[in-house]
Design an enzyme around this catalytic site. Structure first.
Site, PDB file in Angstrom:
ATOM      1  N   VAL A 155     -72.432 134.577  69.569  1.00 14.05           N
ATOM      2  CA  VAL A 155     -73.404 135.792  69.230  1.00 14.05           C
ATOM      3  C   VAL A 155     -74.893 135.600  69.467  1.00 14.05           C
ATOM      4  CG1 VAL A 155     -71.807 136.636  67.684  1.00 14.05           C
ATOM      5  CG2 VAL A 155     -73.139 134.672  66.917  1.00 14.05           C
ATOM      6  N   ALA A 156     -75.101 134.480  70.656  1.00 14.08           N
ATOM      7  CA  ALA A 156     -76.604 134.110  70.783  1.00 14.08           C
ATOM      8  C   ALA A 156     -77.151 134.966  72.080  1.00 14.08           C
ATOM      9  CB  ALA A 156     -76.544 132.613  71.008  1.00 14.08           C
ATOM     10  N   ARG A 157     -76.853 134.386  73.056  1.00 11.30           N
ATOM     11  CA  ARG A 157     -77.320 134.887  74.471  1.00 11.30           C
ATOM     12  C   ARG A 157     -76.372 134.397  75.382  1.00 11.30           C
ATOM     13  NH1 ARG A 157     -79.915 137.658  71.663  1.00 11.30           N
ATOM     14  NH2 ARG A 157     -82.077 138.240  71.657  1.00 11.30           N
ATOM     15  N   ASP A 181     -69.814 138.446  72.149  1.00  2.74           N
ATOM     16  CA  ASP A 181     -70.782 139.488  71.838  1.00  2.74           C
ATOM     17  C   ASP A 181     -71.853 139.704  72.773  1.00  2.74           C
ATOM     18  OD1 ASP A 181     -71.399 141.957  70.078  1.00  2.74           O
ATOM     19  OD2 ASP A 181     -73.156 140.757  69.651  1.00  2.74           O
ATOM     20  N   GLU A 186     -75.711 141.227  81.214  1.00  2.00           N
ATOM     21  CA  GLU A 186     -75.291 142.563  80.368  1.00  2.00           C
ATOM     22  C   GLU A 186     -75.789 144.007  81.184  1.00  2.00           C
ATOM     23  OE1 GLU A 186     -76.663 142.220  76.564  1.00  2.00           O
ATOM     24  OE2 GLU A 186     -75.583 140.045  76.142  1.00  2.00           O
ATOM     25  N   HIS A 205     -72.501 143.771  72.792  1.00  3.90           N
ATOM     26  CA  HIS A 205     -73.839 143.046  72.040  1.00  3.90           C
ATOM     27  C   HIS A 205     -74.215 143.963  70.784  1.00  3.90           C
ATOM     28  CE1 HIS A 205     -77.734 140.900  73.064  1.00  3.90           C
ATOM     29  NE2 HIS A 205     -77.716 141.024  71.777  1.00  3.90           N
TER      30      HIS A 205
END
Length: 241
Positions: A155-157, A181, A186, A205
């Site tokens: 859930v970071a990058r 996520d 992206e 995301h």
């Protein structure tokens, strides 16, 4: 995140930069818990069977007594630790400054001991910022340390994880699963094999999404603006530059 800004150029122009770090902590932590429960209770299989109108029981586990490793114990990681601890998980944390850490973390480790945490964790949550040090931090060796029964939750990058290594480790069975996520790039391209893996859950995301987000941002902005107007720049919350 502020990784998309030229902070040096802004600093040269005496531009004050703050972010809203922390306002996403609760929804992201709940998202992490939901993903861990989805894997533990095998909810993707249940959804698949429902779609096929198939009634067939299958074994499932429980989070209580398992171990959660959190890489980055800031506002988000700290809230993840609270929820994980509340359901009976043992919580390990990786943090640059180990002199202080959240009360819900049972053991804290420096980045030098990352492999120790990965090897002991049933679930590994990435909640650290994207920096020069963390970009590509989770590669083939790190994924192998998590092992064939472990699950990576990012859930970071997306760029913190080596994308090709992740695909390969999942395909070859060296990693139990991944809940993503965030991805690299992206949006996740339609041709990515991650879409079709039964051991991967992808969300777009949106872990930080919450009806409370605008209010929390506004409250933080109003307080920082007050301090800016009154010349209390050193007292501003989440000041980056």
């Amino acid at each position: 995140g502020v990784d998309g800004y030229d902070l040096d150029a802004l600093a040269e122009r005496d531009v004050v930069v703050t972010n809203v770090s922390g306002v996403h902590a609760n929804p992201i932590a709940e998202h992490v818990l939901a993903l861990a429960l989805a894997f533990e209770r095998r909810l993707p299989r249940a959804i698949e069977q429902q779609r096929d109108h198939e009634w067939r029981r299958f074994p499932a586990g429980e989070l209580r007594g398992s171990t959660l490793g959190i890489v980055g114990v800031g506002a988000i990681g700290g809230r993840v630790a609270e929820l994980a601890s509340a359901v009976g998980m043992d919580v390990l944390g990786v943090k640059r400054d180990t002199s202080t850490y959240h009360d819900a973390v049972d053991e804290i480790f420096s980045p030098d001991s990352l492999h120790t945490v990965l090897g002991r964790s049933d679930y590994v949550v990435l909640a650290c910022p994207l920096t020069e040090e963390t970009e590509g931090m989770i590669g083939a060796r790190e994924l192998a340390s998590i092992g064939p029964d472990g699950v990576l939750v990012n859930v970071a990058r997306g760029r913190i994880v080596d994308r090709d290594a992740l695909v390969r480790q999942i395909r070859e069975g060296y990693l139990g699963g991944a809940a993503l996520d965030v991805t690299d790039p992206e949006p996740l391209p339609p041709e990515s094999p991650l879409w079709d893996s039964s051991d991967v859950i992808v969300t777009p995301h949106m872990a930080g999404g919450s009806p409370a987000f605008p209010r929390r941002c506004a409250e933080l902005f109003v307080e920082n603006y007050r301090r800016y107007v009154e010349g209390e720049m050193d007292e501003m919350t989440n000041r980056v530059v």
